[in-house]
Design an enzyme around this catalytic site. Sequence first.
Site, short mmCIF file in Angstrom:
data_model
loop_
_atom_site.label_atom_id
_atom_site.label_comp_id
_atom_site.label_asym_id
_atom_site.label_seq_id
_atom_site.Cartn_x
_atom_site.Cartn_y
_atom_site.Cartn_z
N GLU A 171 1.06 -1.14 0.29
CA GLU A 171 0.00 0.14 0.06
C GLU A 171 0.84 1.65 0.04
O GLU A 171 1.95 1.60 0.61
CB GLU A 171 -0.34 0.08 1.49
CG GLU A 171 -1.86 1.37 1.45
CD GLU A 171 -2.91 1.40 0.17
OE1 GLU A 171 -2.60 3.06 0.30
OE2 GLU A 171 -3.36 0.98 0.25
N ASN A 179 -9.98 4.73 -0.48
CA ASN A 179 -11.18 5.51 -0.75
C ASN A 179 -12.78 4.80 0.42
O ASN A 179 -13.45 5.60 0.57
CB ASN A 179 -11.59 5.75 -2.31
CG ASN A 179 -11.13 6.92 -2.98
OD1 ASN A 179 -10.70 7.49 -2.28
ND2 ASN A 179 -11.42 6.67 -4.02
N THR A 180 -12.27 3.18 1.22
CA THR A 180 -13.07 3.16 1.30
C THR A 180 -13.46 3.79 2.50
O THR A 180 -14.62 4.00 2.73
CB THR A 180 -12.96 1.32 1.69
OG1 THR A 180 -12.74 0.81 0.20
CG2 THR A 180 -13.64 0.77 2.42
N GLY A 186 -23.74 3.45 2.31
CA GLY A 186 -23.92 2.06 2.82
C GLY A 186 -23.47 1.06 1.34
O GLY A 186 -23.06 1.14 0.73
N HIS A 379 -20.08 13.74 -7.72
CA HIS A 379 -21.10 13.22 -6.48
C HIS A 379 -21.38 14.73 -6.44
O HIS A 379 -20.89 15.53 -6.41
CB HIS A 379 -20.28 12.49 -5.27
CG HIS A 379 -21.62 12.12 -4.40
ND1 HIS A 379 -22.10 13.09 -3.19
CD2 HIS A 379 -21.31 11.47 -3.98
CE1 HIS A 379 -22.69 12.46 -2.57
NE2 HIS A 379 -22.08 11.04 -3.14
N GLU A 392 -24.99 10.84 0.45
CA GLU A 392 -26.13 10.38 0.27
C GLU A 392 -27.50 9.87 0.26
O GLU A 392 -28.87 10.20 0.57
CB GLU A 392 -26.69 9.25 -1.60
CG GLU A 392 -27.53 9.47 -2.52
CD GLU A 392 -27.03 8.70 -3.88
OE1 GLU A 392 -27.26 9.36 -5.09
OE2 GLU A 392 -25.98 8.06 -3.43
N ARG A 395 -30.27 12.33 1.58
CA ARG A 395 -31.65 12.69 1.11
C ARG A 395 -32.63 11.66 1.14
O ARG A 395 -34.00 11.77 1.16
CB ARG A 395 -31.54 12.94 -0.08
CG ARG A 395 -30.42 14.72 -0.53
CD ARG A 395 -29.88 14.51 -2.75
NE ARG A 395 -27.95 13.64 -2.50
CZ ARG A 395 -28.27 13.11 -3.48
NH1 ARG A 395 -29.12 12.92 -4.38
NH2 ARG A 395 -27.16 12.47 -3.18
N ARG A 416 -27.31 10.15 -9.35
CA ARG A 416 -26.40 11.23 -8.79
C ARG A 416 -25.85 11.94 -9.90
O ARG A 416 -26.04 13.07 -10.21
CB ARG A 416 -24.95 10.45 -8.32
CG ARG A 416 -25.49 9.97 -7.09
CD ARG A 416 -23.47 8.86 -6.57
NE ARG A 416 -23.95 8.70 -5.67
CZ ARG A 416 -22.85 8.09 -5.21
NH1 ARG A 416 -21.66 6.90 -5.42
NH2 ARG A 416 -22.71 7.87 -3.80
N HIS A 518 -15.95 11.95 -8.02
CA HIS A 518 -16.16 11.17 -7.53
C HIS A 518 -15.73 9.76 -7.31
O HIS A 518 -15.32 8.85 -6.92
CB HIS A 518 -17.63 10.65 -6.79
CG HIS A 518 -17.87 10.03 -5.82
ND1 HIS A 518 -17.45 10.31 -4.25
CD2 HIS A 518 -19.75 9.43 -5.39
CE1 HIS A 518 -17.88 9.34 -3.67
NE2 HIS A 518 -18.64 8.54 -4.76
N HIS A 519 -16.36 9.29 -8.57
CA HIS A 519 -16.34 7.94 -9.20
C HIS A 519 -15.44 7.05 -10.07
O HIS A 519 -16.31 7.64 -11.56
CB HIS A 519 -17.35 6.71 -8.92
CG HIS A 519 -17.04 5.93 -8.98
ND1 HIS A 519 -16.68 4.60 -7.60
CD2 HIS A 519 -17.19 4.11 -9.32
CE1 HIS A 519 -16.20 3.31 -7.63
NE2 HIS A 519 -16.29 3.29 -8.71
N ARG A 558 -22.79 5.44 -11.49
CA ARG A 558 -22.68 4.09 -10.28
C ARG A 558 -23.96 4.70 -9.34
O ARG A 558 -24.26 5.77 -9.27
CB ARG A 558 -21.38 4.43 -9.85
CG ARG A 558 -21.54 3.42 -8.77
CD ARG A 558 -20.17 3.36 -7.77
NE ARG A 558 -20.01 4.45 -7.15
CZ ARG A 558 -20.01 4.54 -6.20
NH1 ARG A 558 -21.39 4.27 -5.60
NH2 ARG A 558 -19.77 5.81 -5.42
N GLY A 561 -24.34 3.32 -3.20
CA GLY A 561 -24.61 2.11 -2.34
C GLY A 561 -23.75 1.01 -3.22
O GLY A 561 -23.33 -0.50 -2.40
N ALA A 563 -20.72 0.87 -4.44
CA ALA A 563 -19.28 0.70 -4.75
C ALA A 563 -18.39 -0.37 -4.07
O ALA A 563 -17.79 -0.76 -4.02
CB ALA A 563 -19.15 1.58 -4.26
N VAL A 564 -19.80 -0.02 -2.42
CA VAL A 564 -18.84 -1.16 -1.92
C VAL A 564 -19.62 -2.97 -1.86
O VAL A 564 -18.82 -3.13 -1.45
CB VAL A 564 -19.71 -0.68 0.08
CG1 VAL A 564 -19.18 -1.88 0.82
CG2 VAL A 564 -19.77 0.46 0.01
#
Length: 583
Positions: A171, A179-180, A186, A379, A392, A395, A416, A518-519, A558, A561, A563-564
């Site tokens: 790493e 980013n995690t 969630g 985002h 997010e 909202r 998004r 963002h992604h 994306r 929720g 991504a995780v």
Amino acid sequence: MKRMLKTILVCLALVTMVAGTAACGTKKAEGKFNPGTYEGTAKGHGGDVKAKVTVTADKITEIVIDAPNETEGIGSGAAKVVIENIMSGQNLAVDTVSGATVSSTAMIAAITAALEKAGADIDALKKATSTATVAKQEDLSTDIVIIGAGGAGMSAAVEAATAGKKVIIVEKMPIVGGNTTRATGGMNAAETSIQAAAGITDTKETFYNDTMKGGKEKNDPALLQTMVDNAATAVDWINELGGDLKRVTLSGGATNPRIHTPVDGSAVGPVVVKVLSAKLEALKVEIMLNTEATKIITKDGAAVGIEAKDENGNPFKIEAKAVIIATGGFGANSEMVEGFRPDLVGFSTTNHKGATGDGIVMAQAVGADLTDIGEIQIHPTTDPGTGYMFTEGLRGDGAILINAEGKRFTDELLTRDVVSANILKQTDGIAYLITNEEMRAENASLAGYVKKGYAVEAATLADLAKELGMDADVLVKTMATYAEAVKSGKDAEFNRTHLTKSLEAGPYFALKVTPGIHHTMGGLKIDTTTHVIGTDGKAIAGLYAAGEVVGGVHGANRIGGNAVTDIIVFGKIAGKIAAEEMK
């Protein structure tokens, strides 16, 4: 965002001193102390950071840092690095921790304040240097080497190590998580036991269709189906490791509530990093921090290891039977972003500074193919000054968006890309997330934003309008219209269907927001078992990839929720398959 509420204790007692030099090879700091324990305080990212330092007449023997409001994962990682560096060198000539600059700066300042009380010569401690001989990292050999210690890399390592394989993670950053750690929302999954217990009806088919629609039909169908089919098991896996993702709410682009979050509504990322880190420690997996992979080594067309640089910049090699790339995306590499998307010049980013696309570049050098590389998501709700991202989930839980004129302008739960585009159409490209005390009491993330000073607070709507510089009558009318929509169950203005909070009672909170990068949906091309696919259409032997470094899963946009879910599902698959196929 859930904040770290615990004391981090790292006590590295110095070994026997010989002729004024520690056995570890470092010279005793210049200047003496008045023996005892002293405390110092400094302002961190989220509030006060406190340090308790114990000294003898000539050395620092213990440092305890209490940083209750620093981001969990980032704060704890920074504390460990800062304490180890000060203790090993016995001086204050230490750098801040990359990726946790504000937190580590506060920690160093708090320790400095404590040492001032101990009568130390602070100038001498800051100028002191170590006489320790810097050892060069020797070449290593392992079964599987993983590049990147974010959620995907750590998930892969847990699976591979559980299968009995020797694993080394490299790493480049000084702390794990990537980013995690910054993931605020969630983890999406359908047909889970948690949904069933809450009386939520949802199906994998709906989950698939929502994601394909959100991705503008550009998602790789096989990869998407793999994520959807394995999502519920992945949520259970994280919870079995000690996570607490047992609260389900709605995210933009979802037909049904399926985003699984910590029960108190706090950020999911720190929880995921915490439980994966603990499992890796239990499995005794080696994580080499401040270690940058520079090249994938191949032999006869197969990946057989990597070249890397240790924390002092010295090159070394790790021989391996399999290589897993989990380096994340390139959202923090403005040159790379702008090269693929010139229209995104000048945007801030929500990404940690290590998200620079290294894995993509290294894999391309050995023939890897790319997919969807120009698909980059912004985002909608980030702080205009810092790029800090607001979840997010706000909202989803009931917050609404208004513009500088005090008017709503969108269904807040659209995807998004659409919400971001709608914000950018407003005056100065900014908007305000409007919430109230009822929401703050129920949502730990919002409570954290308020505590950190991101929110404007006012007792009444008229007061809020004054604070925001807008027409009070317009804002009051906007909020009254929305309250009626919630009561009637029909949003005639923008057709929002998930109406939960009328927001009639104060105090009120407003978060100023603007879209930020963002992604990166595009990346390396893989198959459903995470083999990296070459430009010739064939899998590159021994080379696997998972997480944001990969393209195809999310298509052109994306869903919040996912991504995780992506990093856990495909990280687990990468570790499992690499272990099974290892020769």
